[in-house]
Design an enzyme around this catalytic site. Structure first.
Site, mmCIF file in Angstrom:
data_model
loop_
_atom_site.group_PDB
_atom_site.id
_atom_site.type_symbol
_atom_site.label_atom_id
_atom_site.label_comp_id
_atom_site.label_asym_id
_atom_site.label_seq_id
_atom_site.Cartn_x
_atom_site.Cartn_y
_atom_site.Cartn_z
ATOM 1 N N HIS A 159 0.794 -1.230 0.000
ATOM 2 C CA HIS A 159 0.000 0.000 0.000
ATOM 3 C C HIS A 159 0.828 1.283 0.000
ATOM 4 O O HIS A 159 0.268 2.377 -0.129
ATOM 5 C CB HIS A 159 -1.009 -0.016 1.160
ATOM 6 C CG HIS A 159 -2.326 0.620 0.818
ATOM 7 N ND1 HIS A 159 -3.446 0.491 1.606
ATOM 8 C CD2 HIS A 159 -2.702 1.410 -0.243
ATOM 9 C CE1 HIS A 159 -4.444 1.178 1.060
ATOM 10 N NE2 HIS A 159 -4.019 1.740 -0.059
ATOM 11 N N ASP A 202 -9.882 0.022 4.096
ATOM 12 C CA ASP A 202 -8.706 -0.621 4.697
ATOM 13 C C ASP A 202 -9.020 -0.990 6.149
ATOM 14 O O ASP A 202 -9.806 -0.301 6.813
ATOM 15 C CB ASP A 202 -7.547 0.398 4.675
ATOM 16 C CG ASP A 202 -6.157 -0.223 4.755
ATOM 17 O OD1 ASP A 202 -5.996 -1.257 5.420
ATOM 18 O OD2 ASP A 202 -5.228 0.369 4.171
ATOM 19 N N HIS A 226 -6.650 -0.685 8.135
ATOM 20 C CA HIS A 226 -5.657 0.212 8.733
ATOM 21 C C HIS A 226 -5.799 1.629 8.179
ATOM 22 O O HIS A 226 -6.269 1.808 7.052
ATOM 23 C CB HIS A 226 -4.241 -0.289 8.409
ATOM 24 C CG HIS A 226 -4.031 -1.741 8.708
ATOM 25 N ND1 HIS A 226 -4.179 -2.718 7.748
ATOM 26 C CD2 HIS A 226 -3.704 -2.374 9.867
ATOM 27 C CE1 HIS A 226 -3.941 -3.908 8.290
ATOM 28 N NE2 HIS A 226 -3.659 -3.737 9.580
ATOM 29 N N ASP A 247 -3.118 3.699 7.752
ATOM 30 C CA ASP A 247 -1.906 4.005 6.977
ATOM 31 C C ASP A 247 -1.550 5.489 7.038
ATOM 32 O O ASP A 247 -1.137 6.091 6.038
ATOM 33 C CB ASP A 247 -2.060 3.523 5.521
ATOM 34 C CG ASP A 247 -2.217 2.005 5.426
ATOM 35 O OD1 ASP A 247 -1.912 1.299 6.411
ATOM 36 O OD2 ASP A 247 -2.638 1.515 4.357
ATOM 37 N N HIS A 291 4.264 1.227 4.059
ATOM 38 C CA HIS A 291 2.873 0.959 3.646
ATOM 39 C C HIS A 291 1.880 1.354 4.743
ATOM 40 O O HIS A 291 0.682 1.435 4.467
ATOM 41 C CB HIS A 291 2.669 -0.505 3.210
ATOM 42 C CG HIS A 291 2.570 -1.500 4.320
ATOM 43 N ND1 HIS A 291 1.932 -2.713 4.180
ATOM 44 C CD2 HIS A 291 3.045 -1.480 5.602
ATOM 45 C CE1 HIS A 291 2.003 -3.392 5.324
ATOM 46 N NE2 HIS A 291 2.672 -2.675 6.186
ATOM 47 N N ASP A 301 -7.452 -1.580 0.000
ATOM 48 C CA ASP A 301 -6.527 -2.566 0.569
ATOM 49 C C ASP A 301 -7.330 -3.846 0.788
ATOM 50 O O ASP A 301 -8.353 -3.821 1.487
ATOM 51 C CB ASP A 301 -5.983 -2.010 1.895
ATOM 52 C CG ASP A 301 -4.906 -2.887 2.528
ATOM 53 O OD1 ASP A 301 -4.954 -4.119 2.364
ATOM 54 O OD2 ASP A 301 -4.041 -2.311 3.226
ATOM 55 N N ASP A 350 -7.001 -6.148 2.682
ATOM 56 C CA ASP A 350 -7.170 -6.528 4.095
ATOM 57 C C ASP A 350 -8.346 -5.823 4.765
ATOM 58 O O ASP A 350 -8.663 -6.105 5.935
ATOM 59 C CB ASP A 350 -5.868 -6.405 4.891
ATOM 60 C CG ASP A 350 -5.425 -4.977 5.183
ATOM 61 O OD1 ASP A 350 -6.264 -4.062 5.303
ATOM 62 O OD2 ASP A 350 -4.196 -4.779 5.317
ATOM 63 N N GLU A 394 -2.060 -5.159 -1.701
ATOM 64 C CA GLU A 394 -1.778 -6.052 -0.560
ATOM 65 C C GLU A 394 -2.232 -7.498 -0.763
ATOM 66 O O GLU A 394 -2.300 -8.258 0.209
ATOM 67 C CB GLU A 394 -2.316 -5.477 0.766
ATOM 68 C CG GLU A 394 -1.687 -4.124 1.159
ATOM 69 C CD GLU A 394 -0.268 -4.206 1.742
ATOM 70 O OE1 GLU A 394 0.224 -5.332 1.990
ATOM 71 O OE2 GLU A 394 0.354 -3.138 1.913
HETATM 72 N N1 ARG Z 1 -0.381 0.241 11.343
HETATM 73 C C1 ARG Z 1 0.607 -0.751 11.061
HETATM 74 C C2 ARG Z 1 1.943 -0.107 10.674
HETATM 75 O O1 ARG Z 1 2.059 1.085 10.618
HETATM 76 C C3 ARG Z 1 0.134 -1.698 9.963
HETATM 77 C C4 ARG Z 1 -0.028 -1.056 8.619
HETATM 78 C C5 ARG Z 1 -0.568 -2.005 7.609
HETATM 79 N N2 ARG Z 1 -0.694 -1.357 6.339
HETATM 80 C C6 ARG Z 1 -1.094 -1.964 5.220
HETATM 81 N N3 ARG Z 1 -1.130 -1.233 4.108
HETATM 82 N N4 ARG Z 1 -1.451 -3.220 5.178
HETATM 83 O O2 ARG Z 1 2.868 -0.791 10.403
HETATM 84 MN MN MN Z 2 -3.388 -0.309 3.675
HETATM 85 MN MN MN Z 3 -4.422 -2.647 5.578
#
Ligand code: ARG
Ligand code: MN
Ligand code: MN
Ligand code: MN
Length: 314
Positions: A96, A119, A121, A123, A136, A227, A229, A272
Site C-alpha cells: 500500500h 482498509d 488500517h 496508513d 505501507h 486494501d 485486508d 496487498e
Molecule cells: N499500522 C501498522 C503499521 O504502521 C500496519 C499497517 C498495515 N498497512 C497496510 N497497508 N497493510 O505498520
Molecule cells: Mn493499507
Molecule cells: Mn491494511
C-alpha cells in the site's frame, strides 16, 4: 470511456516477501477477461519494472526509503499519463505504499480529487509515530497538507509535496489503528467509518454519508484506494497484515457499486494481495478472485443483470 490496467509489482513498503506477485495473481484470476465483459475498451499496460537499489540504508527505523520513493515516482508518472490519456485507471499492487505515487500522479492531473480509503488500517503513521517503520503504514501522511510539519525529509521523497486536505479523505473499514494514528485522525477531524460504525449504521448509510461528505459541494474525481485486508480474512487470507472482523463480501461489493454509480471513479488501487502468504493454493485463489470481483464491481459489473436495468423495488 476506457480502462487502463497498470501492475506495480513492488513490496519494499513492508518487510514480507511476496506482495510483489500480487499483479500476476490478480491477472491469473481472470481480471482482463472480466473487465472486457463490461462495455468499454480495456488497455493492459502490463507491469512497471522497478530497479533494485543495492544501497538503501534505513532512515530513522524506516526501511528502504529510497526504493519506495523511487518506485512511487515512476508509478506517479505512469498513473498521471494514463489519466491524462482519458482512461479510468486500475493500479494493481504491490503493497500500500504505492498509493503515494498513485494518488500523487492522479492529483497532478486532477487537483480537486477526493480519496476513499478502504482498509483495516489508516496508513497515516508518520516515520515518528510508526511502530513498524514500514512505509505501507504511512502512505496517507505523505499526502496530507495538514501533516506537512510532522513529516521529516525522507531520502527518495523530495519529489512529493503534500496535495490533499483532510476534509477530502474518508476511511471505511478501520479496525486496527495505532495510537499515533488515532491522535492524527482525531486532531484533523478526518471522516472515518470503523467496522463498529458499519455495524451500527449499516453499509448503505455509511456510503450515503461518505459520498455526501465528499461530493455534496461539487462533483469531482474519486480515487479509491482499496486494501484487500479491509475484507474479512476468511475471504481474503492471502495478505500481510490480516485483521479479524472485516467487511463481508456484500459490504465490499456495496461500497464499490455505490462508487461506480456516482460515475466519478477516476483511479482505483487494489493492493496487498500476497500470494506467498496464502496457506494453500485455494487461499491464494479466493483472495485474488475477490480482488477481481471488487475491481469489476467498481467498474460497473452489476448484480442486477446486464440489459434489464434495476430489478425489484426501485
Ligand atoms: N499500522 C501498522 C503499521 O504502521 C500496519 C499497517 C498495515 N498497512 C497496510 N497497508 N497493510 O505498520
Ligand atoms: Mn493499507
Ligand atoms: Mn491494511
Ligand atoms: Mn454502469
Amino acid at each position: 470511456h476506457s480502462v487502463a490496467v497498470l501492475g506495480a509489482p513492488f513490496s519494499k513498503g513492508q518487510k514480507r516477501r511476496g506482495v510483489e506477485h500480487g499483479p500476476k495473481a490478480i491477472r491469473d484470476a481472470g481480471l482482463i477477461e472480466r473487465l472486457s465483459n463490461l462495455d468499454y475498451p480495456v488497455h493492459d499496460f502490463g507491469d512497471l519494472s522497478f530497479q533494485n537499489l543495492d544501497k538503501d540504508e534505513p532512515y530513522m527505523q524506516v526501511p528502504f526509503p529510497r526504493s519506495v520513493g523511487r518506485a512511487n515516482k515512476l508509478l506517479s508518472e505512469a498513473v498521471g499519463s494514463a489519466v491524462a490519456s482519458g482512461h479510468t485507471t486500475v493500479m494493481l499492487g504491490g503493497d500500500h505504499s504505492l498509493a503515494i505515487g498513485s494518488v500523487e500522479g492522479h492529483a497532478r492531473q486532477c487537483p480537486d480529487l477526493c480519496l476513499i480509503w478502504v482498509d483495516a488500517h489508516a496508513d497515516i503513521n508518520t516515520p515518528l509515530t510508526s511502530p513498524s517503520g514500514n512505509l505501507h503504514g504511512q502512505s496517507v501522511a505523505f499526502m496530507l497538507k495538514e501533516l506537512q510539519n510532522k513529516m521529516p525529509e525522507l531520502p527518495g521523497f523530495s519529489w512529493v509535496k503534500p496535495f490533499l486536505s483532510a476534509k477530502d479523505l474518508v476511511y471505511i473499514g478501520l479496525r486496527d489503528v495505532d495510537p499515533g494514528e488515532y491522535d492524527i485522525l482525531k486532531e484533523l477531524g478526518i471522516q472515518c467509518f470503523t467496522m463498529r460504525d458499519i455495524d451500527r449504521l449499516g453499509i448503505q448509510r455509511v456510503m450515503e454519508v461518505t459520498l455526501d461528505h465528499l461530493l455534496s459541494r461539487k462533483q469531482r474525481p474519486i480515487h479509491l484506494s482499496f486494501d484487500i485486508d479491509a475484507m474479512d480474512p476468511s475471504l481474503a487470507p492471502a495478505t500481510g497484515t490480516p485483521v479479524n472482523g472485516g467487511l463481508t463480501y456484500r459490504e465490499g461489493i456495496w461500497i464499490t457499486e455505490e462508487i461506480h454509480n456516482t460515475g466519478l471513479l477516476s483511479v482505483m488501487d487494489l493492493v496487498e494481495v500476497n500470494p506467498v502468504l496464502g496457506a494453500s493454493r485455494e487461499a491464494v485463489e479466493v483472495t485474488a478472485s475477490l480482488a477481481v470481483d471488487i475491481i469489476a464491481s467498481s467498474l460497473g459489473q452489476s448484480r442486477q443483470g446486464g440489459l434489464l436495468g434495476p430489478l425489484g423495488i426501485p
